[in-house]
Write an enzyme that holds these catalytic residues in place. Sequence first.
Site, short mmCIF file in Angstrom:
data_model
loop_
_atom_site.label_atom_id
_atom_site.label_comp_id
_atom_site.label_asym_id
_atom_site.label_seq_id
_atom_site.Cartn_x
_atom_site.Cartn_y
_atom_site.Cartn_z
CE LYS A 15 -19.00 -22.28 57.78
NZ LYS A 15 -19.43 -23.40 56.93
NE ARG A 90 -25.17 -20.60 56.31
CZ ARG A 90 -24.56 -21.25 57.30
NH1 ARG A 90 -24.08 -20.60 58.34
NH2 ARG A 90 -24.44 -22.56 57.24
NE ARG A 129 -21.25 -31.52 60.66
CZ ARG A 129 -21.20 -30.28 60.19
NH1 ARG A 129 -20.15 -29.52 60.42
NH2 ARG A 129 -22.20 -29.78 59.48
NE ARG A 137 -25.32 -29.16 62.17
CZ ARG A 137 -24.67 -28.21 61.51
NH1 ARG A 137 -23.44 -27.88 61.86
NH2 ARG A 137 -25.25 -27.57 60.52
NE ARG A 148 -26.50 -27.56 56.17
CZ ARG A 148 -25.74 -28.42 56.86
NH1 ARG A 148 -26.04 -29.71 56.90
NH2 ARG A 148 -24.70 -28.00 57.52
P1 AMP Z 1 -24.16 -24.00 60.42
O1 AMP Z 1 -24.02 -24.61 61.77
O2 AMP Z 1 -23.33 -22.74 60.26
O3 AMP Z 1 -23.95 -24.96 59.29
O4 AMP Z 1 -25.67 -23.49 60.30
C1 AMP Z 1 -26.75 -24.40 60.37
C2 AMP Z 1 -28.02 -23.76 59.81
O5 AMP Z 1 -28.34 -22.59 60.57
C3 AMP Z 1 -27.92 -23.26 58.37
O6 AMP Z 1 -28.15 -24.29 57.44
C4 AMP Z 1 -29.01 -22.19 58.34
O7 AMP Z 1 -30.28 -22.77 58.28
C5 AMP Z 1 -28.86 -21.57 59.72
N1 AMP Z 1 -27.91 -20.44 59.73
C6 AMP Z 1 -26.69 -20.41 60.35
N2 AMP Z 1 -26.09 -19.23 60.15
C7 AMP Z 1 -26.94 -18.49 59.38
C8 AMP Z 1 -26.87 -17.19 58.80
N3 AMP Z 1 -25.80 -16.40 58.97
N4 AMP Z 1 -27.93 -16.78 58.07
C9 AMP Z 1 -29.01 -17.55 57.89
N5 AMP Z 1 -29.15 -18.78 58.38
C10 AMP Z 1 -28.11 -19.26 59.12
#
Ligand code: AMP
Length: 195
Positions: A15, A90, A129, A137, A148
Amino acid sequence: MSLNLVIFGPPGAGKGTQADRLKSKYKIKKLSTGDMLRAEVASDSPLGRRIQSVLDAGELVSDGIIIELIGNCIAQSECEKGFILDGFPRTVPQAEALDGMLSGMNRKIDHVLSLEVDEKILIDRIKVRAAETGGARTDDNEETLKKRLGVYRAQTAPILPYYEGKSLLRKIDGMATIDDVTAQIDVILEARQVV
Ligand code: AMP
């Protein structure tokens, strides 16, 4: 005319990569909730420390915090020409809140670009990654990724029928090469401009 997009898919689907390309190509603002949350964690604020434990557990930050975060961004003038949402919504309540915010501004989502990738491939990609980013991360490890993915299946995937019902869902083969995924997205967005 603004272009308001959501890029959707499980963790590791690509993404962020595609969102960066869309941002440059269409001159729209990229809004990544994951990046925003990681910035808050990096600031070492009390909120950031609470968020870090949620991220490390592979769980979701509460809808209230996330909706407020995104609401503030979308209202800014830099989003006037449009935006690409990466990692948001999400949950179905987040998707509903987004619709409410946008309709209050007389705007709407144009497309939900859904990157479809098999789970086995996601685990391999996240391992790559993690190696490439040198563990920047802390949630990029196999154990947290499995958590996740479970959260994705239970809380995030139910968004798909929500957007399908609104005829906004555009399915994309996320297992193709990065350039081919971009090409698939271009076809969808160019078709929109011709109509
Ligand atoms: P990402 O970088 O999009 O994979 O997000 C990393 C982490 O941030 C996720 O595993 C969640 O813990 C949190 N997170 C990101 N976006 C959201 C969202 N829209 N709602 C809730 N938690 C989020």
